[in-house]
Scaffold this active site. Sequence first.
Site, PDB file in Angstrom:
ATOM      1  N   SER A  53       5.142  14.886 -29.965  1.00 54.76           N
ATOM      2  CA  SER A  53       4.586  13.636 -30.253  1.00 54.76           C
ATOM      3  C   SER A  53       5.199  12.859 -31.246  1.00 54.76           C
ATOM      4  O   SER A  53       6.069  13.636 -31.989  1.00 54.76           O
ATOM      5  CB  SER A  53       3.068  13.760 -30.767  1.00 54.76           C
ATOM      6  OG  SER A  53       2.513  12.620 -31.468  1.00 54.76           O
ATOM      7  N   LYS A  97       3.514  19.824 -34.279  1.00 53.14           N
ATOM      8  CA  LYS A  97       4.271  18.933 -33.428  1.00 53.14           C
ATOM      9  C   LYS A  97       6.008  18.953 -34.016  1.00 53.14           C
ATOM     10  O   LYS A  97       6.842  19.244 -33.135  1.00 53.14           O
ATOM     11  CB  LYS A  97       3.831  17.600 -33.331  1.00 53.14           C
ATOM     12  CG  LYS A  97       2.643  17.604 -32.261  1.00 53.14           C
ATOM     13  CD  LYS A  97       2.803  18.215 -30.992  1.00 53.14           C
ATOM     14  CE  LYS A  97       1.483  17.811 -30.165  1.00 53.14           C
ATOM     15  NZ  LYS A  97       1.619  18.578 -28.790  1.00 53.14           N
ATOM     16  N   VAL A 102      -1.507   7.590 -25.048  1.00 51.81           N
ATOM     17  CA  VAL A 102      -2.201   7.743 -23.790  1.00 51.81           C
ATOM     18  C   VAL A 102      -3.720   7.898 -23.834  1.00 51.81           C
ATOM     19  O   VAL A 102      -4.406   8.644 -24.455  1.00 51.81           O
ATOM     20  CB  VAL A 102      -1.331   8.956 -22.825  1.00 51.81           C
ATOM     21  CG1 VAL A 102      -1.821   8.790 -21.356  1.00 51.81           C
ATOM     22  CG2 VAL A 102      -0.032   8.927 -23.029  1.00 51.81           C
ATOM     23  N   ARG A 103      -4.285   7.118 -22.821  1.00 52.74           N
ATOM     24  CA  ARG A 103      -5.750   7.044 -22.639  1.00 52.74           C
ATOM     25  C   ARG A 103      -6.225   8.366 -21.987  1.00 52.74           C
ATOM     26  O   ARG A 103      -6.339   8.742 -20.492  1.00 52.74           O
ATOM     27  CB  ARG A 103      -6.322   5.999 -21.804  1.00 52.74           C
ATOM     28  CG  ARG A 103      -6.033   4.647 -22.422  1.00 52.74           C
ATOM     29  CD  ARG A 103      -6.645   3.475 -21.617  1.00 52.74           C
ATOM     30  NE  ARG A 103      -6.061   3.244 -20.371  1.00 52.74           N
ATOM     31  CZ  ARG A 103      -4.813   2.402 -20.401  1.00 52.74           C
ATOM     32  NH1 ARG A 103      -4.168   2.046 -21.287  1.00 52.74           N
ATOM     33  NH2 ARG A 103      -4.213   2.155 -19.018  1.00 52.74           N
ATOM     34  N   THR A 104      -6.443   9.564 -22.742  1.00 56.27           N
ATOM     35  CA  THR A 104      -7.050  10.872 -22.387  1.00 56.27           C
ATOM     36  C   THR A 104      -8.089  11.209 -23.352  1.00 56.27           C
ATOM     37  O   THR A 104      -8.262  10.127 -24.174  1.00 56.27           O
ATOM     38  CB  THR A 104      -6.007  11.788 -22.296  1.00 56.27           C
ATOM     39  OG1 THR A 104      -5.548  11.927 -23.935  1.00 56.27           O
ATOM     40  CG2 THR A 104      -4.577  11.552 -21.837  1.00 56.27           C
ATOM     41  N   ASP A 133      -5.218  31.074 -22.137  1.00 52.36           N
ATOM     42  CA  ASP A 133      -5.473  30.486 -23.354  1.00 52.36           C
ATOM     43  C   ASP A 133      -4.380  30.635 -24.287  1.00 52.36           C
ATOM     44  O   ASP A 133      -3.878  31.858 -24.539  1.00 52.36           O
ATOM     45  CB  ASP A 133      -6.881  31.295 -24.020  1.00 52.36           C
ATOM     46  CG  ASP A 133      -7.235  30.605 -25.301  1.00 52.36           C
ATOM     47  OD1 ASP A 133      -6.389  29.874 -25.932  1.00 52.36           O
ATOM     48  OD2 ASP A 133      -8.184  31.008 -25.811  1.00 52.36           O
ATOM     49  N   ASN A 168       2.135  21.900 -22.277  1.00 55.48           N
ATOM     50  CA  ASN A 168       1.259  20.517 -22.481  1.00 55.48           C
ATOM     51  C   ASN A 168       0.191  20.862 -23.336  1.00 55.48           C
ATOM     52  O   ASN A 168      -0.204  19.978 -24.078  1.00 55.48           O
ATOM     53  CB  ASN A 168       1.026  19.923 -21.228  1.00 55.48           C
ATOM     54  CG  ASN A 168      -0.046  19.209 -21.099  1.00 55.48           C
ATOM     55  OD1 ASN A 168       0.396  18.015 -21.657  1.00 55.48           O
ATOM     56  ND2 ASN A 168      -1.103  19.426 -20.921  1.00 55.48           N
ATOM     57  N   TYR A 220      -1.965  18.403 -37.071  1.00 57.27           N
ATOM     58  CA  TYR A 220      -1.226  17.971 -35.791  1.00 57.27           C
ATOM     59  C   TYR A 220       0.062  17.533 -36.338  1.00 57.27           C
ATOM     60  O   TYR A 220       1.144  17.999 -35.383  1.00 57.27           O
ATOM     61  CB  TYR A 220      -1.928  16.661 -35.432  1.00 57.27           C
ATOM     62  CG  TYR A 220      -1.413  16.223 -34.217  1.00 57.27           C
ATOM     63  CD1 TYR A 220      -1.782  17.046 -32.987  1.00 57.27           C
ATOM     64  CD2 TYR A 220      -0.854  14.960 -33.653  1.00 57.27           C
ATOM     65  CE1 TYR A 220      -1.475  16.563 -31.477  1.00 57.27           C
ATOM     66  CE2 TYR A 220      -0.282  14.705 -32.549  1.00 57.27           C
ATOM     67  CZ  TYR A 220      -0.806  15.408 -31.342  1.00 57.27           C
ATOM     68  OH  TYR A 220      -0.360  14.990 -30.093  1.00 57.27           O
TER      69      TYR A 220
END
Length: 234
Positions: free
Chosen positions: A142, A161, A190-192, A60, A87, A157
């Site tokens: 990002s 970053k 990205v499609r996540t 974690d 990541n 966010y």
Amino acid sequence: MSSKVAVVTGALKGLGFEVARQLARRDYQVIVTGRDAARGGTAQEKLVGEGLKTEFRLLDVANTSSIEQFTTALLRERGRVDVLVNNAGIMIDGERPTTLPEYASVIERTFITNALGPYLLCRALVPAMVKNGYGRVVNVSSGMGQLSEMNGGYPGYRMSKTALNAVTRIFADETRGSNVLVNSVCPGWVRTDMGGKGATRSIEQGIETIVWLATLPDGSPSGSFFRDKKPMTW
Ligand code: NAP
């Protein structure tokens, strides 16, 4: 020489899972990490079922003790680590804070996961890379943390970053001349689960530059920020 040891954080789904798979296909000994033992077991079964030699370990990145336990055990048992892909990440600004304590909580939690965790992992593992004369650190950042293109919204966010990019610069400087290469990457939209179904890139497209940076040949750049294998401004 035995194959290289690669650690991928937040590897139970999304970009992290695919990075783990692609590195294992390239014969890296991949340590698949995540914060849920049951889901870790499922991810590990899937990769082993594809004939890949991976290992799951709990990590974690928002928990200092977890980072300490993980890195201590890894270095004791393996004696080395060659690749670290930071990541794991969260984007929780969507909780729509309205009060100052709510803003503080969102920004603090995001910063801990997205920037402090990667910093502590580098602090613990990079010295072993330097000692070994080889290392590749990839910080999955990002464009939303890019100061030169900074827009409004998503303060937690964005700031986390930008801070992660600072982590890249700090360790790139500390490791200069050691064959440890430390870089940031923007995977694109990205499609996540994080990026959503409307994102423009597939997971396979999103991980291309991450895997490229994790496997850079000696003499490649360090301390830079990449998208689509090209340097971008901070
Ligand atoms: P995702 O599908 O939401 O995956 C995020 C991963 O991070 C999950 O495996 C999650 O684990 C893990 N994670 C979160 N907090 C953690 C913690 N404290 N400890 C360990 N693991 C933790 O998102 P993704 O799109 O693959 O994102 C991967 C990285 O790419 C992130 O750093 C993200 O900021 C970055 N990125 C993504 C996009 C995009 O468009 N998708 C764009 C730019 C940058 P759980 O499953 O346990 O929650």
